[in-house]
Scaffold this motif. Structure first.
Motif, PDB file in Angstrom:
ATOM      1  N   VAL A  12       1.138  -7.030  -1.188  1.00 29.00           N
ATOM      2  CA  VAL A  12       1.236  -5.903  -0.264  1.00 29.00           C
ATOM      3  C   VAL A  12      -0.118  -5.625   0.375  1.00 29.00           C
ATOM      4  O   VAL A  12      -0.211  -5.342   1.578  1.00 29.00           O
ATOM      5  N   TYR A  13      -1.191  -5.714  -0.399  1.00 30.44           N
ATOM      6  CA  TYR A  13      -2.537  -5.493   0.133  1.00 30.44           C
ATOM      7  C   TYR A  13      -2.885  -6.520   1.208  1.00 30.44           C
ATOM      8  O   TYR A  13      -3.335  -6.163   2.299  1.00 30.44           O
ATOM      9  N   THR A  16      -0.719  -6.014   4.318  1.00 33.76           N
ATOM     10  CA  THR A  16      -1.177  -4.873   5.111  1.00 33.76           C
ATOM     11  C   THR A  16      -2.408  -5.239   5.921  1.00 33.76           C
ATOM     12  O   THR A  16      -2.522  -4.862   7.096  1.00 33.76           O
ATOM     13  N   LEU A  19      -1.243  -7.443   8.860  1.00 34.77           N
ATOM     14  CA  LEU A  19      -0.584  -6.647   9.893  1.00 34.77           C
ATOM     15  C   LEU A  19      -1.586  -5.792  10.661  1.00 34.77           C
ATOM     16  O   LEU A  19      -1.470  -5.632  11.884  1.00 34.77           O
ATOM     17  N   PHE A  20      -2.579  -5.255   9.981  1.00 31.91           N
ATOM     18  CA  PHE A  20      -3.604  -4.463  10.666  1.00 31.91           C
ATOM     19  C   PHE A  20      -4.431  -5.338  11.599  1.00 31.91           C
ATOM     20  O   PHE A  20      -4.767  -4.930  12.714  1.00 31.91           O
TER      21      PHE A  20
END
Length: 105
Positions: A12-13, A16, A19-20
């Motif tokens: 997840v990290y 994220t 995606l950022f």
């Protein structure tokens, strides 16, 4: 002991962060640079491309709305928790071996 939580947290990290990075590339890279790389289609950043001086920037609105949705969600959960909590004088808030002794004169 399973390490699934650590693996899922790491995935997840990293997801994220990716995606950022994609968001920043979409929001900040000029159209000419994207065309020179060969990217021909991407979501439009403006609400109305014909009036670029007076349009709403989707690159700013989407994160702002997302933050607002998260804040409203937290406030809703807080309000639901507070409305479900009994008053301090209610008998269900007292715990222990002899909770009824608290109301003796």
């Amino acid at each position: 002991r399973t390490r699934a939580r650590e693996v899922y947290g790491f995935v997840v990290y990293v997801g994220t962060l990716l995606l950022f990075a994609l968001y920043l590339a979409w929001a900040l890279t000029p159209d000419d640079c994207l065309a020179s790389v060969g990217i021909a289609w991407y979501p439009n950043r403006r609400a109305c491309p014909s009036r670029s001086a007076h349009t709403l920037e989707w690159a700013i609105l989407v994160p702002a709305w997302s933050i607002l949705v998260v804040l409203i969600t937290y406030l809703t959960y807080l309000a639901l928790a507070l409305s479900a909590t009994p008053a301090f004088t209610h008998m269900t808030t007292l715990t222990g071996t002899f909770p009824s002794l608290a109301f003796l004169p």
